[in-house]
Write a protein that holds these residues in place. Structure first.
Motif, PDB file in Angstrom:
ATOM      1  N   ALA A  22      -3.514 -13.029  16.850  1.00 21.79           N
ATOM      2  CA  ALA A  22      -4.098 -11.854  17.589  1.00 21.79           C
ATOM      3  C   ALA A  22      -5.036 -12.295  18.561  1.00 21.79           C
ATOM      4  O   ALA A  22      -4.781 -11.783  19.857  1.00 21.79           O
ATOM      5  CB  ALA A  22      -4.709 -10.767  16.486  1.00 21.79           C
ATOM      6  N   TYR A  23      -5.733 -13.316  18.257  1.00 24.59           N
ATOM      7  CA  TYR A  23      -6.729 -13.656  19.569  1.00 24.59           C
ATOM      8  C   TYR A  23      -5.986 -14.304  20.562  1.00 24.59           C
ATOM      9  O   TYR A  23      -6.269 -14.126  21.663  1.00 24.59           O
ATOM     10  CB  TYR A  23      -7.773 -14.607  18.905  1.00 24.59           C
ATOM     11  CG  TYR A  23      -8.824 -15.010  19.675  1.00 24.59           C
ATOM     12  CD1 TYR A  23      -9.693 -14.134  20.316  1.00 24.59           C
ATOM     13  CD2 TYR A  23      -8.886 -16.437  20.185  1.00 24.59           C
ATOM     14  CE1 TYR A  23     -10.598 -14.624  21.497  1.00 24.59           C
ATOM     15  CE2 TYR A  23      -9.804 -16.883  21.069  1.00 24.59           C
ATOM     16  CZ  TYR A  23     -10.534 -15.813  21.893  1.00 24.59           C
ATOM     17  OH  TYR A  23     -11.449 -16.278  22.638  1.00 24.59           O
ATOM     18  N   TYR A  76      -2.930  -9.293  26.012  1.00 22.29           N
ATOM     19  CA  TYR A  76      -1.898  -8.778  25.447  1.00 22.29           C
ATOM     20  C   TYR A  76      -2.292  -8.163  24.201  1.00 22.29           C
ATOM     21  O   TYR A  76      -2.823  -8.900  23.428  1.00 22.29           O
ATOM     22  CB  TYR A  76      -0.687  -9.614  25.382  1.00 22.29           C
ATOM     23  CG  TYR A  76       0.573  -8.997  24.499  1.00 22.29           C
ATOM     24  CD1 TYR A  76       1.258  -7.815  25.093  1.00 22.29           C
ATOM     25  CD2 TYR A  76       0.762  -9.253  23.226  1.00 22.29           C
ATOM     26  CE1 TYR A  76       2.388  -7.152  24.565  1.00 22.29           C
ATOM     27  CE2 TYR A  76       1.832  -8.673  22.635  1.00 22.29           C
ATOM     28  CZ  TYR A  76       2.658  -7.369  23.258  1.00 22.29           C
ATOM     29  OH  TYR A  76       3.636  -7.045  22.725  1.00 22.29           O
ATOM     30  N   ARG A  77      -2.207  -6.965  23.831  1.00 27.07           N
ATOM     31  CA  ARG A  77      -2.463  -6.207  22.448  1.00 27.07           C
ATOM     32  C   ARG A  77      -1.079  -6.282  21.644  1.00 27.07           C
ATOM     33  O   ARG A  77      -0.466  -5.144  21.748  1.00 27.07           O
ATOM     34  CB  ARG A  77      -3.224  -5.062  22.791  1.00 27.07           C
ATOM     35  CG  ARG A  77      -4.225  -4.878  23.685  1.00 27.07           C
ATOM     36  CD  ARG A  77      -4.765  -3.511  24.044  1.00 27.07           C
ATOM     37  NE  ARG A  77      -5.002  -2.615  22.973  1.00 27.07           N
ATOM     38  CZ  ARG A  77      -5.979  -2.183  22.210  1.00 27.07           C
ATOM     39  NH1 ARG A  77      -7.020  -2.653  22.885  1.00 27.07           N
ATOM     40  NH2 ARG A  77      -5.777  -1.274  21.339  1.00 27.07           N
ATOM     41  N   THR A 116       0.147  -7.816  15.054  1.00 24.34           N
ATOM     42  CA  THR A 116      -0.786  -9.030  14.610  1.00 24.34           C
ATOM     43  C   THR A 116      -2.348  -8.530  14.268  1.00 24.34           C
ATOM     44  O   THR A 116      -3.009  -9.001  13.584  1.00 24.34           O
ATOM     45  CB  THR A 116      -0.834 -10.336  15.561  1.00 24.34           C
ATOM     46  OG1 THR A 116      -0.988  -9.799  16.656  1.00 24.34           O
ATOM     47  CG2 THR A 116       0.499 -11.067  15.524  1.00 24.34           C
ATOM     48  N   LEU A 117      -2.631  -7.764  15.141  1.00 20.81           N
ATOM     49  CA  LEU A 117      -3.993  -6.866  14.804  1.00 20.81           C
ATOM     50  C   LEU A 117      -4.164  -6.029  13.577  1.00 20.81           C
ATOM     51  O   LEU A 117      -4.998  -6.198  12.934  1.00 20.81           O
ATOM     52  CB  LEU A 117      -4.153  -5.891  15.967  1.00 20.81           C
ATOM     53  CG  LEU A 117      -4.534  -6.331  17.441  1.00 20.81           C
ATOM     54  CD1 LEU A 117      -4.495  -5.398  18.269  1.00 20.81           C
ATOM     55  CD2 LEU A 117      -5.772  -7.180  17.374  1.00 20.81           C
ATOM     56  N   ASP A 118      -2.962  -5.400  13.297  1.00 19.22           N
ATOM     57  CA  ASP A 118      -2.833  -4.865  11.998  1.00 19.22           C
ATOM     58  C   ASP A 118      -2.878  -5.772  10.914  1.00 19.22           C
ATOM     59  O   ASP A 118      -3.732  -5.533   9.912  1.00 19.22           O
ATOM     60  CB  ASP A 118      -1.474  -4.016  11.789  1.00 19.22           C
ATOM     61  CG  ASP A 118      -1.742  -2.551  12.619  1.00 19.22           C
ATOM     62  OD1 ASP A 118      -2.807  -2.149  12.910  1.00 19.22           O
ATOM     63  OD2 ASP A 118      -0.710  -1.984  13.099  1.00 19.22           O
ATOM     64  N   LYS A 119      -2.298  -6.716  11.091  1.00 16.14           N
ATOM     65  CA  LYS A 119      -2.254  -7.820   9.823  1.00 16.14           C
ATOM     66  C   LYS A 119      -3.567  -8.615   9.765  1.00 16.14           C
ATOM     67  O   LYS A 119      -4.214  -8.707   8.535  1.00 16.14           O
ATOM     68  CB  LYS A 119      -1.021  -9.001  10.255  1.00 16.14           C
ATOM     69  CG  LYS A 119       0.111  -8.336  10.005  1.00 16.14           C
ATOM     70  CD  LYS A 119       1.193  -9.494  10.104  1.00 16.14           C
ATOM     71  CE  LYS A 119       2.634  -8.993  10.147  1.00 16.14           C
ATOM     72  NZ  LYS A 119       3.504  -9.906  10.222  1.00 16.14           N
ATOM     73  N   CYS A 120      -4.129  -9.025  10.835  1.00 17.79           N
ATOM     74  CA  CYS A 120      -5.510  -9.388  10.877  1.00 17.79           C
ATOM     75  C   CYS A 120      -6.520  -8.582  10.117  1.00 17.79           C
ATOM     76  O   CYS A 120      -7.367  -8.851   9.205  1.00 17.79           O
ATOM     77  CB  CYS A 120      -5.978  -9.539  12.208  1.00 17.79           C
ATOM     78  SG  CYS A 120      -7.782 -10.107  12.526  1.00 17.79           S
ATOM     79  N   GLU A 121      -6.508  -7.212  10.501  1.00 17.38           N
ATOM     80  CA  GLU A 121      -7.463  -6.624   9.738  1.00 17.38           C
ATOM     81  C   GLU A 121      -7.198  -6.162   8.370  1.00 17.38           C
ATOM     82  O   GLU A 121      -8.044  -6.392   7.301  1.00 17.38           O
ATOM     83  CB  GLU A 121      -7.379  -5.138  10.434  1.00 17.38           C
ATOM     84  CG  GLU A 121      -8.516  -4.092   9.853  1.00 17.38           C
ATOM     85  CD  GLU A 121      -8.578  -2.934  10.736  1.00 17.38           C
ATOM     86  OE1 GLU A 121      -9.845  -2.565  11.363  1.00 17.38           O
ATOM     87  OE2 GLU A 121      -7.515  -1.948  10.647  1.00 17.38           O
ATOM     88  N   CYS A 122      -5.846  -5.941   7.920  1.00 11.49           N
ATOM     89  CA  CYS A 122      -5.323  -5.785   6.645  1.00 11.49           C
ATOM     90  C   CYS A 122      -5.680  -7.008   5.639  1.00 11.49           C
ATOM     91  O   CYS A 122      -6.116  -6.818   4.827  1.00 11.49           O
ATOM     92  CB  CYS A 122      -3.997  -5.487   6.606  1.00 11.49           C
ATOM     93  SG  CYS A 122      -3.069  -5.573   4.758  1.00 11.49           S
TER      94      CYS A 122
END
Length: 123
Positions: free
Chosen positions: A94-95, A102-103, A107-113
């Motif tokens: 994500a980073y 690019y958002r 990957t943002l959802d997976k990172c947080e989850c």
């Protein structure tokens, strides 16, 4: 030789049967539907400011790396190490996307989850 072949066939059948349940090792008898929030609902995805988003992702990644490198969790019988490893990879991806502005919502959802799962098993 026939005995070895029979053992291999039995082992393969056992693995196929065990894998057909569709559950992860830490979800005993539960549904995977509520495993992680659906895309678009995570706090990271809802963060509008790209600088704040990068900072949050780096924070989650750093925490996950620290846990994944900790002998306490590496040698634990709880799945903390597994979730820390998954979180550090997802947050790193994500980073990487965020560095190009690019958002990537997946990957943002997976990172947080994955980070949330890690923290859940630490307590």
């Amino acid at each position: 030789m026939k005995t070895v072949a029979k053992l291999l066939v039995s082992a393969a059948a056992l693995l196929l049967t065990a894998g057909s349940a569709g559950y992860a090792a830490d979800i005993i008898g539960g549904s995977t539907a509520d495993y992680c929030r659906v895309a678009g609902n995570s706090d990271l995805v809802r963060t509008d400011n790209i600088v704040d988003l990068k900072n949050q992702v780096v924070k989650l990644m750093d925490e996950s790396v620290a846990v994944a490198n900790s002998p306490e969790w590496i040698n634990s019988s709880r799945p903390v190490f597994v979730w820390a490893s998954e979180a550090k990879v997802a947050c790193g991806m994500a980073y990487g996307y965020l560095k190009t502005n690019y958002r990537d919502e997946d990957t943002l959802d997976k990172c947080e989850c994955f980070h949330e799962r890690m923290v859940e098993y630490m307590n």
